[in-house]
Design a protein around this motif. Structure first.
Motif, PDB file in Angstrom:
ATOM      1  N   GLU A  61     -13.106  -7.184   6.434  1.00 27.34           N
ATOM      2  CA  GLU A  61     -12.384  -8.118   7.302  1.00 27.34           C
ATOM      3  C   GLU A  61     -10.907  -7.764   7.403  1.00 27.34           C
ATOM      4  OE1 GLU A  61     -13.314 -11.934   5.607  1.00 27.34           O
ATOM      5  OE2 GLU A  61     -15.233 -12.048   6.679  1.00 27.34           O
ATOM      6  N   ALA A  62     -10.355  -7.182   6.346  1.00 28.15           N
ATOM      7  CA  ALA A  62      -8.961  -6.751   6.348  1.00 28.15           C
ATOM      8  C   ALA A  62      -8.787  -5.412   7.053  1.00 28.15           C
ATOM      9  CB  ALA A  62      -8.443  -6.667   4.914  1.00 28.15           C
ATOM     10  N   GLY A  63      -9.901  -4.777   7.400  1.00 27.69           N
ATOM     11  CA  GLY A  63      -9.831  -3.485   8.068  1.00 27.69           C
ATOM     12  C   GLY A  63      -9.528  -2.329   7.140  1.00 27.69           C
ATOM     13  N   LEU A  64      -9.631  -2.546   5.832  1.00 28.37           N
ATOM     14  CA  LEU A  64      -9.300  -1.488   4.872  1.00 28.37           C
ATOM     15  C   LEU A  64     -10.457  -0.532   4.621  1.00 28.37           C
ATOM     16  CD1 LEU A  64      -7.204  -3.571   2.330  1.00 28.37           C
ATOM     17  CD2 LEU A  64      -6.376  -2.014   4.114  1.00 28.37           C
ATOM     18  N   VAL A  65     -11.680  -0.979   4.896  1.00 33.61           N
ATOM     19  CA  VAL A  65     -12.837  -0.097   4.766  1.00 33.61           C
ATOM     20  C   VAL A  65     -13.718  -0.221   6.007  1.00 33.61           C
ATOM     21  CG1 VAL A  65     -12.886  -0.188   2.223  1.00 33.61           C
ATOM     22  CG2 VAL A  65     -14.297  -1.765   3.537  1.00 33.61           C
ATOM     23  N   ASN A  66     -14.431   0.833   6.261  1.00 29.68           N
ATOM     24  CA  ASN A  66     -15.447   0.864   7.312  1.00 29.68           C
ATOM     25  C   ASN A  66     -16.787   1.123   6.636  1.00 29.68           C
ATOM     26  OD1 ASN A  66     -13.689   0.553   9.524  1.00 29.68           O
ATOM     27  ND2 ASN A  66     -13.193   2.723   9.460  1.00 29.68           N
ATOM     28  N   SER A  67     -17.856   0.768   7.331  1.00 28.43           N
ATOM     29  CA  SER A  67     -19.181   1.006   6.774  1.00 28.43           C
ATOM     30  C   SER A  67     -20.079   1.619   7.832  1.00 28.43           C
ATOM     31  CB  SER A  67     -19.798  -0.297   6.263  1.00 28.43           C
ATOM     32  OG  SER A  67     -20.012  -1.185   7.337  1.00 28.43           O
ATOM     33  N   ARG A  68     -21.111   2.266   7.329  1.00 29.79           N
ATOM     34  CA  ARG A  68     -22.159   2.784   8.206  1.00 29.79           C
ATOM     35  C   ARG A  68     -23.475   2.650   7.464  1.00 29.79           C
ATOM     36  NH1 ARG A  68     -24.204   7.758   6.867  1.00 29.79           N
ATOM     37  NH2 ARG A  68     -23.033   8.860   5.268  1.00 29.79           N
ATOM     38  N   GLN A  69     -24.512   2.415   8.223  1.00 31.40           N
ATOM     39  CA  GLN A  69     -25.832   2.281   7.626  1.00 31.40           C
ATOM     40  C   GLN A  69     -26.621   3.551   7.875  1.00 31.40           C
ATOM     41  OE1 GLN A  69     -27.773  -1.357   8.456  1.00 31.40           O
ATOM     42  NE2 GLN A  69     -29.589  -0.845   7.265  1.00 31.40           N
ATOM     43  N   ASN A  79     -10.534   3.090   5.621  1.00 33.62           N
ATOM     44  CA  ASN A  79     -10.029   3.104   6.997  1.00 33.62           C
ATOM     45  C   ASN A  79      -8.536   3.399   6.896  1.00 33.62           C
ATOM     46  OD1 ASN A  79      -9.617   2.800   9.719  1.00 33.62           O
ATOM     47  ND2 ASN A  79      -9.560   0.577   9.640  1.00 33.62           N
ATOM     48  N   LEU A  80      -8.190   4.671   6.830  1.00 28.72           N
ATOM     49  CA  LEU A  80      -6.816   5.089   6.549  1.00 28.72           C
ATOM     50  C   LEU A  80      -5.775   4.570   7.543  1.00 28.72           C
ATOM     51  CD1 LEU A  80      -7.502   8.685   5.241  1.00 28.72           C
ATOM     52  CD2 LEU A  80      -7.066   6.588   3.941  1.00 28.72           C
ATOM     53  N   PRO A  81      -6.072   4.459   8.845  1.00 30.16           N
ATOM     54  CA  PRO A  81      -5.050   3.926   9.747  1.00 30.16           C
ATOM     55  C   PRO A  81      -4.562   2.526   9.354  1.00 30.16           C
ATOM     56  CG  PRO A  81      -6.751   5.024  11.016  1.00 30.16           C
ATOM     57  CD  PRO A  81      -7.243   4.956   9.590  1.00 30.16           C
ATOM     58  N   GLN A  82      -5.435   1.688   8.824  1.00 34.46           N
ATOM     59  CA  GLN A  82      -4.996   0.343   8.428  1.00 34.46           C
ATOM     60  C   GLN A  82      -4.044   0.392   7.236  1.00 34.46           C
ATOM     61  OE1 GLN A  82      -5.086  -2.326  10.015  1.00 34.46           O
ATOM     62  NE2 GLN A  82      -4.478  -3.820   8.506  1.00 34.46           N
ATOM     63  N   PHE A  83      -4.246   1.351   6.337  1.00 34.24           N
ATOM     64  CA  PHE A  83      -3.299   1.514   5.231  1.00 34.24           C
ATOM     65  C   PHE A  83      -1.934   1.922   5.772  1.00 34.24           C
ATOM     66  CE2 PHE A  83      -7.268   1.679   2.956  1.00 34.24           C
ATOM     67  CZ  PHE A  83      -6.984   1.032   1.769  1.00 34.24           C
ATOM     68  N   GLY A  84      -1.947   2.724   6.827  1.00 29.05           N
ATOM     69  CA  GLY A  84      -0.695   3.111   7.469  1.00 29.05           C
ATOM     70  C   GLY A  84       0.043   1.924   8.048  1.00 29.05           C
ATOM     71  N   VAL A  85      -0.693   0.991   8.640  1.00 31.55           N
ATOM     72  CA  VAL A  85      -0.082  -0.219   9.201  1.00 31.55           C
ATOM     73  C   VAL A  85       0.603  -1.021   8.094  1.00 31.55           C
ATOM     74  CG1 VAL A  85      -0.605  -2.452  10.275  1.00 31.55           C
ATOM     75  CG2 VAL A  85      -1.645  -0.360  11.171  1.00 31.55           C
ATOM     76  N   LEU A  86      -0.074  -1.187   6.964  1.00 30.44           N
ATOM     77  CA  LEU A  86       0.515  -1.933   5.855  1.00 30.44           C
ATOM     78  C   LEU A  86       1.720  -1.197   5.276  1.00 30.44           C
ATOM     79  CD1 LEU A  86      -2.699  -3.192   4.006  1.00 30.44           C
ATOM     80  CD2 LEU A  86      -1.264  -4.437   5.632  1.00 30.44           C
ATOM     81  N   ALA A  87       1.626   0.120   5.187  1.00 30.20           N
ATOM     82  CA  ALA A  87       2.739   0.909   4.669  1.00 30.20           C
ATOM     83  C   ALA A  87       3.959   0.804   5.586  1.00 30.20           C
ATOM     84  CB  ALA A  87       2.323   2.376   4.503  1.00 30.20           C
ATOM     85  N   GLU A  88       3.734   0.830   6.886  1.00 26.92           N
ATOM     86  CA  GLU A  88       4.841   0.686   7.834  1.00 26.92           C
ATOM     87  C   GLU A  88       5.489  -0.687   7.714  1.00 26.92           C
ATOM     88  OE1 GLU A  88       3.932   1.749  11.891  1.00 26.92           O
ATOM     89  OE2 GLU A  88       2.768   3.472  11.194  1.00 26.92           O
ATOM     90  N   TYR A  89       4.676  -1.707   7.526  1.00 21.47           N
ATOM     91  CA  TYR A  89       5.212  -3.056   7.353  1.00 21.47           C
ATOM     92  C   TYR A  89       6.134  -3.106   6.138  1.00 21.47           C
ATOM     93  CZ  TYR A  89       5.479  -8.058   6.521  1.00 21.47           C
ATOM     94  OH  TYR A  89       5.940  -9.327   6.289  1.00 21.47           O
ATOM     95  N   LEU A  90       5.685  -2.542   5.021  1.00 23.28           N
ATOM     96  CA  LEU A  90       6.507  -2.529   3.816  1.00 23.28           C
ATOM     97  C   LEU A  90       7.731  -1.635   3.977  1.00 23.28           C
ATOM     98  CD1 LEU A  90       3.847  -2.402   0.967  1.00 23.28           C
ATOM     99  CD2 LEU A  90       5.295  -4.327   1.638  1.00 23.28           C
TER     100      LEU A  90
END
Length: 109
Positions: A61-69, A79-90
């Protein structure tokens, strides 16, 4: 100019909430190396699948991981792009100057 707290995107708050639990941090640390299935994560963390499912849902839900079945297994990866968003915020906080002192209150009772 400072952004009012009401304007902070929901996904920023959700992302930091997801990072606030030791089990979720451990999941992310394991996923740094490679994509893993739920069974591998359960074994590595020593938690039940139901407990892990709750934490994986929060991370998704936070977008930090993706899944596949694949077949009956679900695999998770970062989900590395979402970590980038948080890093930019900080990183925006690094650019702040010295915090100004508080203004005197006008309401004197």
């Amino acid at each position: 100019m400072q952004t009012p707290i009401a304007n902070v995107p929901h996904f920023i708050a959700t992302g930091f909430h997801a990072l606030s639990d030791p089990i979720r941090i451990n999941v992310l640390e394991l996923l740094r190396q490679r994509e893993l299935c739920v069974c591998d994560l359960c074994e590595a963390l020593g938690v039940s699948q139901s407990k892990l499912s709750f934490h994986l849902k929060t991370l998704k839900e936070a977008g930090l991981v993706n899944s596949r079945q694949q077949g009956r297994w679900i695999y998770y990866r970062l989900n590395l792009p979402q970590f980038g968003v948080l890093a930019e915020y900080l990183a925006d906080y690094r650019n702040l100057g010295q915090t100004l002192p508080a203004r005197p209150c006008d309401n004197i009772s």
